[in-house]
Design a protein around this motif. Structure first.
Motif, PDB file in Angstrom:
ATOM      1  N   HIS A 105       0.813  -1.227   0.000  1.00 57.92           N
ATOM      2  CA  HIS A 105       0.000   0.000   0.000  1.00 57.92           C
ATOM      3  C   HIS A 105       0.841   1.270   0.000  1.00 57.92           C
ATOM      4  O   HIS A 105       0.291   2.373  -0.009  1.00 57.92           O
TER       5      HIS A 105
ATOM      6  N   LEU B  15      -4.384   1.952   8.255  1.00 55.09           N
ATOM      7  CA  LEU B  15      -5.853   1.949   8.308  1.00 55.09           C
ATOM      8  C   LEU B  15      -6.458   2.427   6.991  1.00 55.09           C
ATOM      9  O   LEU B  15      -7.421   1.858   6.488  1.00 55.09           O
ATOM     10  N   PHE B  16      -5.856   3.488   6.425  1.00 49.65           N
ATOM     11  CA  PHE B  16      -6.406   4.033   5.180  1.00 49.65           C
ATOM     12  C   PHE B  16      -6.139   3.112   3.988  1.00 49.65           C
ATOM     13  O   PHE B  16      -6.858   3.141   3.004  1.00 49.65           O
ATOM     14  N   ARG B  18      -6.416  -0.066   3.912  1.00 49.46           N
ATOM     15  CA  ARG B  18      -7.364  -1.192   3.858  1.00 49.46           C
ATOM     16  C   ARG B  18      -8.709  -0.686   4.353  1.00 49.46           C
ATOM     17  O   ARG B  18      -9.106  -0.925   5.488  1.00 49.46           O
ATOM     18  N   LYS B  19      -9.418  -0.002   3.456  1.00 48.31           N
ATOM     19  CA  LYS B  19     -10.627   0.719   3.877  1.00 48.31           C
ATOM     20  C   LYS B  19     -11.736  -0.223   4.334  1.00 48.31           C
ATOM     21  O   LYS B  19     -12.430   0.044   5.318  1.00 48.31           O
ATOM     22  N   MET B  20     -11.918  -1.327   3.608  1.00 48.33           N
ATOM     23  CA  MET B  20     -12.994  -2.251   3.971  1.00 48.33           C
ATOM     24  C   MET B  20     -12.724  -2.877   5.338  1.00 48.33           C
ATOM     25  O   MET B  20     -13.622  -2.991   6.170  1.00 48.33           O
ATOM     26  N   ARG B  21     -11.471  -3.266   5.554  1.00 48.85           N
ATOM     27  CA  ARG B  21     -11.100  -3.854   6.837  1.00 48.85           C
ATOM     28  C   ARG B  21     -11.321  -2.826   7.964  1.00 48.85           C
ATOM     29  O   ARG B  21     -11.865  -3.145   9.017  1.00 48.85           O
ATOM     30  N   THR B  22     -10.927  -1.577   7.685  1.00 53.35           N
ATOM     31  CA  THR B  22     -11.104  -0.524   8.688  1.00 53.35           C
ATOM     32  C   THR B  22     -12.584  -0.298   8.974  1.00 53.35           C
ATOM     33  O   THR B  22     -12.985  -0.132  10.132  1.00 53.35           O
ATOM     34  N   ALA B  23     -13.401  -0.348   7.912  1.00 52.05           N
ATOM     35  CA  ALA B  23     -14.850  -0.166   8.108  1.00 52.05           C
ATOM     36  C   ALA B  23     -15.395  -1.285   8.993  1.00 52.05           C
ATOM     37  O   ALA B  23     -16.217  -1.035   9.883  1.00 52.05           O
ATOM     38  N   GLU B 329      -3.121   1.555  15.785  1.00 49.72           N
ATOM     39  CA  GLU B 329      -4.238   1.302  14.857  1.00 49.72           C
ATOM     40  C   GLU B 329      -5.515   1.072  15.655  1.00 49.72           C
ATOM     41  O   GLU B 329      -6.584   1.580  15.310  1.00 49.72           O
TER      42      GLU B 329
END
Lengths: 237, 401
Positions: A105, B15-16, B18-23, B329
């Motif tokens: 990423h 965190l940013f 992996r947006k789905m994981r963060t959600a 995190e």
């Protein structure tokens, strides 16, 4: 980093690395001694199971021996606590892996800058140094690309920039051309050759004879032991 | 400082990235905190109008009345009870009244028969009563010194009785008390803390003495009251109540009883604690389940990111920085989740209040407490994955050779 030229950058003294306990213990490395000197361009070769990977883990301070001593810049790292050993590793050793191991990423500059984290540097300074390292491998124009946007050769050059950005005294390459086509492999080897300097040692662990032959000092391993350690006068490209 | 900044930037970037994981991580704290905030807020808002009323009326009005033991069934206070009450330093103002019995009240003579069976309270009161009760006059005036001195047959009636007798504000009217004509000189507004006064008639002590009281109710030409209303210094109500018992009846505390007039209203204004407890418990359960979810997702994430952890370790990052990255995190998830949860909870209160017509009530402490709770749960949940990440050996994850 300035090091006394007569002192080895890294030294293995009667190092044994065994796995398992008691009767089931298997020695992957037996009573190995090796001195890596400033200016060395070394290849460590050998067939599968000869102990190359174990040797690389120990040389990179990623592992500790069952017996014997490993010194990096005169510091006995075998007796250091894990955090101290990590700092020595981060300060003095740069890694280039076969599978590049870039963080997906992050863009190229941030991947290179990862090696400069937790050193009290400002983000701007870290970025500038990462760009300079990328420039050294000819990739500064791709600094904002993520690994997925880079070719295999480019990814390996980013990994090389990451290994160089901390200005380590030893650069360890683990099959650095193993995942590359011949043209990219050649380019990467040219970069390694250009990194030679009297203060730095480059150590490539490989089973590829062409990569091994590029080094002036050639160490051969078999069954956990060093069976040959020769230095040729002129490196064969 | 820079090291901490590095740690924060790595955690936030993680965190940013992996947006789905963060959600998914955020869901637990958001639902839990939203449920708690909404539960407390909605149960508070349901009683919000009563709470506001309590605030408006004040909670410092004390009623001191003669207990039956003082003088049999028709208990009375000493003639100088009001003066004695004022000797209590935390008593700000005092008014005395005498509730009289068996007085037939009717709007006019022809209606007397109809009103015989309708009990209308008639009280003799001093001139200070509206001030002590903090109540306004709808029309006319309260009983004054002239009414007392002239012994005039003047009466003030409550707003409820005015409606019942069709007395219009400003209208010159009289009513009959035991057949005696009393002029209505004023109409008193609704008395929230003493609702019985809305339908009562108030006359001066002098008039009461002349027309309705026997000798037992009078001592040395002074009418004996049976009740005092006392405004206490705010926050000292309990002390004042206790002191009044002694001050009014110097013989002992047993013959005077006191009551905080706002107590019943305050009790009614209290939120339904049991319901609140049940819903808050459900919210807590949701946030704990959310915490377990965080632990799960982060544990899986540690496995997925083992390569990244390995390379970071190879680059010299220590076990503590790796653990710190995951803990931060978790803190960020807790902080964000808590904030979002509070926002969703407040929105839920808003919608509920809008539908039910309640008064929006939100305890301000709920906002930091909600965020803090989410952060604590997230950090606790993140401890195991963080420790697991820190324990990973780089050699195990980098697949050398």
């Amino acid at each position: 980093m300035v090091v006394d030229p007569v002192e080895p950058l890294l030294e293995l003294i009667d190092v044994t690395r065994s796995y398992g306990h008691g009767d089931a213990a298997v020695a992957a490395l037996r009573q190995v001694s090796l001195r890596i000197m400033p200016g060395d361009f070394m290849s460590i070769m050998g067939p599968s199971g000869s102990g190359k990977s174990t040797m690389l883990g120990l040389l990179g301070c990623l592992d500790v021996p069952t017996e014997g001593v490993i010194k990096v810049g005169g510091i006995d790292v075998t007796s250091l606590p894990d955090n101290e050993r990590s700092r020595v590793r981060g300060d003095r050793i740069g890694f280039v892996f076969q599978q590049f191991h870039l963080i997906p990423h992050l863009d190229a500059a941030s991947n290179v800058g990862t090696a400069l984290l937790y050193r009290g540097l400002r983000a701007k300074e870290r970025h500038e140094r990462a760009l300079a390292a990328l420039d050294q491998v000819g990739l500064s124009h791709r600094h904002d690309h993520r690994p997925v946007q880079l070719s295999g050769g480019e990814q390996q050059r980013v990994a090389l920039a990451r290994a160089l950005v901390t200005q380590p005294s030893i650069v360890l390459g683990d099959e650095p051309t193993g995942a590359l086509d011949s043209r990219n492999a050649e380019h990467v080897m040219e970069l390694f050759a250009s990194l030679q300097s009297p203060e730095r040692a480059i150590v490539l662990v490989t089973h590829d004879p062409n990569v091994g032959a590029a080094a002036r000092r050639r160490v051969r391993m078999r069954d956990g032991e060093i069976v040959e350690d020769e230095t040729v006068t002129v490196a064969v490209p | 400082m820079n090291r901490m900044r590095d740690l924060i930037s790595v955690a936030v970037a993680g965190l940013f990235a992996r947006k789905m994981r963060t959600a998914l991580l955020l869901l637990g704290p958001v639902i839990g905190v939203a449920a708690i905030v909404a539960a407390v807020g909605l149960t508070d808002s349901a009683k919000g109008d009563l709470k506001r009323k309590v605030d408006e009326l004040g909670t410092n009005l004390i009623e001191a009345s003669a207990a039956s033991s003082f003088g049999g069934e028709d208990a009375k206070l000493p003639k100088d009870a009001a003066e004695r009450a004022l000797t209590v330093t935390t008593a700000e103002s005092v008014s005395s009244v005498l509730e009289m019995q068996n007085i037939i009240v009717s709007p006019y003579e022809e209606a007397t028969e109809n009103f015989e069976t309708v009990p209308v309270p008639v009280l003799a009161a001093d001139t200070a009563l509206p001030n002590v009760l903090e109540v306004d006059m709808i029309a006319g005036r309260w009983l004054n010194e002239f009414d007392e001195g002239a012994r005039s047959r003047s009466a003030v009636i409550g707003i409820g009785l005015a409606r019942e007798f069709n007395v219009l504000p400003g209208e010159i009217r009289s009513l009959l008390l035991n057949g005696l004509e009393y002029s209505v000189v004023g109409i008193m507004d609704n008395v929230e803390l003493e609702p019985g006064f809305d339908t009562a008639v108030f006359v001066s002590y002098a008039a009461a003495s002349d027309d309705f009281l026997d000798d037992a109710a009078i001592e040395d030409d002074v009418v004996l009251p049976n009740k005092l209303y006392v405004r206490s210094v705010e926050g000292r109500e309990d002390d004042t109540s206790e002191a009044l018992k002694v001050a009014i009846n110097l013989g002992g505390p047993d013959e005077v009883q006191t009551e905080l007039k706002s107590e019943a209203l305050e009790l009614a204004a209290q939120s339904d604690r049991q319901l609140q407890l049940i819903v808050v418990s459900m919210g807590l359960l949701a946030i704990i389940v959310g915490g377990i979810g965080i632990a799960n997702v982060m544990s899986i994430s540690v496995i997925q990111r083992s390569g990244e952890i390995g390379i970071r370790r190879a680059l010299g990052h220590t076990r503590s920085t790796i653990a710190g990255q995951f803990i931060l995190e978790a803190i960020a998830v807790g902080f964000l989740g808590g904030l979002l949860g509070v926002a969703v909870g407040v929105a839920a209160i808003g919608v509920g209040v809008w539908f039910a017509g309640w008064v929006f009530t939100l305890q301000p402490m709920l906002v930091p407490l909600g965020v803090l709770l989410a952060m604590v749960i997230s950090v606790v949940a993140g401890l195991y994955p963080a420790a697991r990440a820190a324990r990973l050996e780089p050699l195990e994850t980098l697949r050398l050779g």
